[in-house]
Design a protein around this motif. Structure first.
Motif, PDB file in Angstrom:
ATOM      1  N   GLN A  26       0.863  -1.190   0.000  1.00 38.72           N
ATOM      2  CA  GLN A  26       0.000   0.000   0.000  1.00 38.72           C
ATOM      3  C   GLN A  26       0.893   1.233   0.000  1.00 38.72           C
ATOM      4  O   GLN A  26       1.880   1.290   0.734  1.00 38.72           O
ATOM      5  CB  GLN A  26      -0.911   0.020   1.232  1.00 38.72           C
ATOM      6  CG  GLN A  26      -1.917   1.160   1.218  1.00 38.72           C
ATOM      7  CD  GLN A  26      -2.770   1.187   2.464  1.00 38.72           C
ATOM      8  OE1 GLN A  26      -2.431   1.830   3.443  1.00 38.72           O
ATOM      9  NE2 GLN A  26      -3.896   0.474   2.437  1.00 38.72           N
TER      10      GLN A  26
ATOM     11  N   LEU B  76      -5.806   8.167  -1.058  1.00 39.89           N
ATOM     12  CA  LEU B  76      -6.049   6.749  -0.818  1.00 39.89           C
ATOM     13  C   LEU B  76      -7.406   6.537  -0.181  1.00 39.89           C
ATOM     14  O   LEU B  76      -7.806   7.290   0.716  1.00 39.89           O
ATOM     15  CB  LEU B  76      -4.951   6.188   0.088  1.00 39.89           C
ATOM     16  CG  LEU B  76      -4.944   4.681   0.281  1.00 39.89           C
ATOM     17  CD1 LEU B  76      -4.496   3.992  -1.003  1.00 39.89           C
ATOM     18  CD2 LEU B  76      -4.006   4.304   1.428  1.00 39.89           C
TER      19      LEU B  76
ATOM     20  N   GLU C 135      -8.936   0.685   2.865  1.00 40.72           N
ATOM     21  CA  GLU C 135      -9.307  -0.664   2.433  1.00 40.72           C
ATOM     22  C   GLU C 135     -10.418  -1.268   3.297  1.00 40.72           C
ATOM     23  O   GLU C 135     -11.170  -2.124   2.845  1.00 40.72           O
ATOM     24  CB  GLU C 135      -8.072  -1.578   2.514  1.00 40.72           C
ATOM     25  CG  GLU C 135      -6.926  -1.158   1.613  1.00 40.72           C
ATOM     26  CD  GLU C 135      -7.087  -1.707   0.208  1.00 40.72           C
ATOM     27  OE1 GLU C 135      -8.072  -2.420  -0.032  1.00 40.72           O
ATOM     28  OE2 GLU C 135      -6.236  -1.427  -0.638  1.00 40.72           O
TER      29      GLU C 135
END
Length: 772
Positions: A265, A711, A714
């Motif tokens: 990531q 971002l 997740e």
């Protein structure tokens, strides 16, 4: 970048990746060999260390001492290892043909090392603001050594190769910056470096359940030497915490987290603003479906919108082709690229590849490669036909016509993707010259070109070869290219400390031989410390022409155009190229907010990019372009009294205010930059069922070519962008692969937070189908 393989493995060096970074087994092994001195006698007592060729990982070395016969025995883990040796001031390393590959329960062949002539490189680190010594830290070299810095800021490296090098200082509170330098022809080379102050990033790396991950690390992805580049990575503690010191103040940059068995990531919005308060950045990693159990892999693959592409490889007679390399996309081989081999029946299976349109790279010895397109829409079966290619023979010689053994001839073709530019290396089909300098390339497609690369020599790139006339395929490789010169001040006196940037001449003409050097030469430049102002830059291609820009503190830049590099053995005297520095440029930047109030403590950075247009936060302000940063004082002024350049981009960052940039193009001496209370954009990105879309990001764009990536978490799909200015922004949701999932716009106001709840539709997987 292959030009520089004689001393360090470059992270983005194509040859290094497909030759050295092969996956290792699970068993430890032993690296054995001998060390001899220049006379060929055993080098008893030599220190020997093996350094692991591990891409994007923290440094790993093991060492031993040579016995009375010069023999050494080092226990290492699985992987590829390069071996170095040192006795006194004499150093050496194993050749590139003796990379120790450990795995599958087998020990590699013995490594032979011959020590070279004595050298001793000395350096000193100073505080850029005060000039005082940096009293603690280490200096990471590209031969995997970590040199301790003493109380006077000094360090020494005996036995260092006389060539170009890369290093990183690791000093608490100071910038972890790339240092390029060159010791060619200087066995007693010295280097004095001034380090800017820098901030710290802290946080944790956790899995989706909030638990720490064993073996996790945090660092910066970049090109360069694997060994010095390992200094850009820090291992996490047992509870997942990390501390990353040395982040430049006021410049948005990238930071990545990775761990065995998990997907990497990367964050592009990382910035340090306060020396007293570290910036906190946390990472959540998802399992990598390619590295888990079958059941886990299938579950994760479905969540990540992945699929299986399988099929059969046949030749033009429809017979199965065994052992063909089948690879996803056009990337070269490495342990991060999905790749497999066809079995005896020609069958292959690529699991957990993105469910997005792309191509396969299929190569087999003796047959022309194929690049069949694969559509999105779920699992897919394909039949790939490899046609007969042509055989090309040739020979590689030096300037005197003598054959060169061990030269790599790597074919390349134009990018086979429709409407894509560039070229693709056919790495699986490369050849190597024998003792007579001869090579044979089999299975070549039409219009193939080759890069011809040898250690210590200037590469011949994109060389066309004739399949019908072998006499046209004699390639002459010159010795390694270099430039020697001298730097003086406006009065003609030698300058002691300076950097030289290498670039393409501004008046370059079509067909001019340019390029052929490490990209860092162009932005970072090579640092030199010499009382006589002399420099030698190696790692160039002999015969190519360059633009040299010299930067030194308290002076304006000096420039030399169309400078031709010569063979190392035929360098002109330094006085044949004298570069005179100019008078420095002065700039004062005042940072103001509403009602004319000033912003004390704002970080102001000047980037020497000469108005290229477009600006991506997290990339443009953290690139290799030359830059300098200052902090606004109580009157709001950031002072730049002696800049080497007179135009570029001014970037301002201050906590709680909008990020702002200004193009500085007319060599003004004073400018005001207005910042407003920050606007914030928050929200979630979820699919139709309310689940986060793994790997997605928000791309914002606005104004005159500005953009940034954000971002998306997740775990819960949340995102946050701060320090934005007011105005209208284009907003796109970009998945890990494929077209945008959402396109829209958003209006932001000063000091306010706008929340966007975005629902996107995932691509619908189609049933598996046969396409031939």
């Amino acid at each position: 970048m292959w030009d520089r393989r004689r001393r360090a493995v470059r992270m983005v060096c194509l040859g290094a990746l497909f030759l050295f970074l092969s996956p290792g087994g699970a068993e430890a092994g032993r690296v054995r060999g001998t060390v001899v001195d220049r006379a060929g006698k055993p080098a008893a007592g030599a220190l020997v260390w093996a350094a692991k060729l591990s891409f994007l990982e923290a440094r790993e070395t093991q060492e031993a001492t040579a016995d009375g016969s010069g023999a050494f025995d080092i226990e290492v883990g699985p992987g590829d290892w390069l071996v170095f040796a040192l006795r006194g001031d004499e150093g050496g390393r194993g050749g590139w043909g003796s990379i120790a590959k450990v795995g599958d329960g087998k020990d590699p062949a013995p490594v032979a090392i011959r020590l070279g002539a004595p050298t001793r490189f000395k350096g000193r680190l100073l505080d850029a603001e005060t000039g005082d010594p940096v009293t603690q830290g280490r200096f990471a070299l590209d031969d995997a050594r970590l040199l301790e810095v003493d109380a006077q800021g000094r360090f020494e490296a005996p036995g260092l190769d006389l060539t170009n090098h890369e290093a990183y200082p690791l000093c608490p509170g100071f910038e972890r910056k790339r240092i390029l330098f060159d010791t060619t022809g200087r066995p007693d080379a010295e280097l004095e470096l001034r380090l800017p102050k820098a901030g710290k990033i802290v946080g944790r790396v956790l899995d989706e359940d909030g638990k720490p991950i064993a073996g996790a690390s945090v660092g910066l992805r970049t090109s360069g030497s694997i060994f010095s580049g390992s200094a850009l990575w820090e291992k996490c503690s047992a509870d997942g915490r990390y501390s990353y010191d040395g982040k430049p103040f006021g410049r948005t940059g990238r930071l990545a987290a990775r761990a065995p068995g998990y997907q990497d990531q990367e964050r592009e919005d990382v910035v340090a603003l306060d020396a007293a308060v570290p910036t906190e950045i946390n990472f959540t990693l998802r399992p990598d479906p390619r590295k888990g159990s079958t059941a886990t892999a299938k579950t994760v693959a479905k969540a990540l919108n992945r699929r299986t592409v399988s099929g059969t490889i046949v030749d033009s007679d429809r017979k199965p082709v065994a052992g063909a390399v089948v690879r996803w996309d056009l990337l070269v081989s490495s342990d991060s690229v999905p790749e497999t081999n066809s079995d005896a029946e020609g069958a292959f299976r690529l699991e957990n590849v993105p469910d997005a349109a792309n191509v396969l790279s299929v190569m087999a010895k003796g047959l022309a490669p194929a690049f069949p397109p694969v559509e999105s829409g779920g699992d897919l079966q394909v039949t790939v036909e490899l046609k007969r290619g042509v055989t090309i023979r040739g020979r590689v010689v030096d300037e005197e016509g003598k054959p060169i053994e061990g030269v790599r001839v790597v074919p390349q073709i134009d990018n086979p993707k429709p409407n894509w530019a560039g070229f693709v290396y056919l790495d699986t089909l490369q050849a190597e010259t024998d003792r007579d300098g001869k090579f044979t390339l089999e299975g070549m497609p039409e219009n193939v070109r080759c890069d011809v690369v040898a250690e210590g020599r200037s590469a011949a790139r994109q060389r066309p070869l004739s399949p019908s006339d072998e006499s046209k395929n004699e390639v002459v490789l010159l010795g390694g290219g270099a430039i020697r010169g001298r730097v003086v001040d406006p009065l003609g006196n030698p300058v002691k400390n300076f950097r030289v940037q290498v670039g393409i001449p501004k008046n370059a003409k079509p067909g001019d031989p340019v390029g052929g050097y490490f990209a860092g030469y162009g932005g970072t430049g090579l640092a030199f410390t010499r009382n006589d102002g002399e420099f030698t830059i190696s790692g160039l291609t002999a015969g190519n022409i360059h633009r040299l820009t010299v930067i030194a503190e308290n002076f304006g830049a000096g420039v030399a155009e169309r400078v031709e590099s010569q063979s190392l053995g035929r360098l002109k005297p330094a006085d044949d190229l004298t570069i005179r520095l100019g008078v420095g440029h002065t700039l004062r930047v005042r940072v103001i907010r509403e009602k004319g109030k000033v912003v004390e403590g704002a970080r102001v950075t000047i980037i020497q990019n000469e108005g290229r247009g477009g600006f991506q936060w997290g990339y443009s302000d953290s690139s290799w372009d030359d830059s300098v940063t200052a902090q606004a004082n109580a009157m709001g002024w950031a002072e730049f009294p002696n800049l080497a350049f007179g135009k570029g981009t001014v970037v301002v960052r201050a906590k709680g205010f909008s990020r702002t940039r200004l193009e500085w193009v007319n060599d003004e001496e004073e400018v005001d930059i207005f910042v407003e209370p920050e606007s914030r954009l928050a929200g979630t990105v979820l699919d139709e069922s309310g689940k986060p879309v793994s790997g997605s990001r928000i791309m914002l764009s606005w104004g005159n070519g500005e953009m940034m990536n954000i971002l998306v978490d997740e775990k819960d799909g949340r995102f946050l962008a701060d320090e934005l200015g007011s105005g209208k922004y284009s907003l796109n949701v970009i998945p890990s692969a494929g077209p945008a999932l959402y396109s829209g716009s958003v209006d932001l106001e000063p000091g306010k937070t706008v929340t966007e709840e975005i629902r996107v539709k995932r691509p619908t997987p189609a049933a598996a189908r046969e396409r031939k």
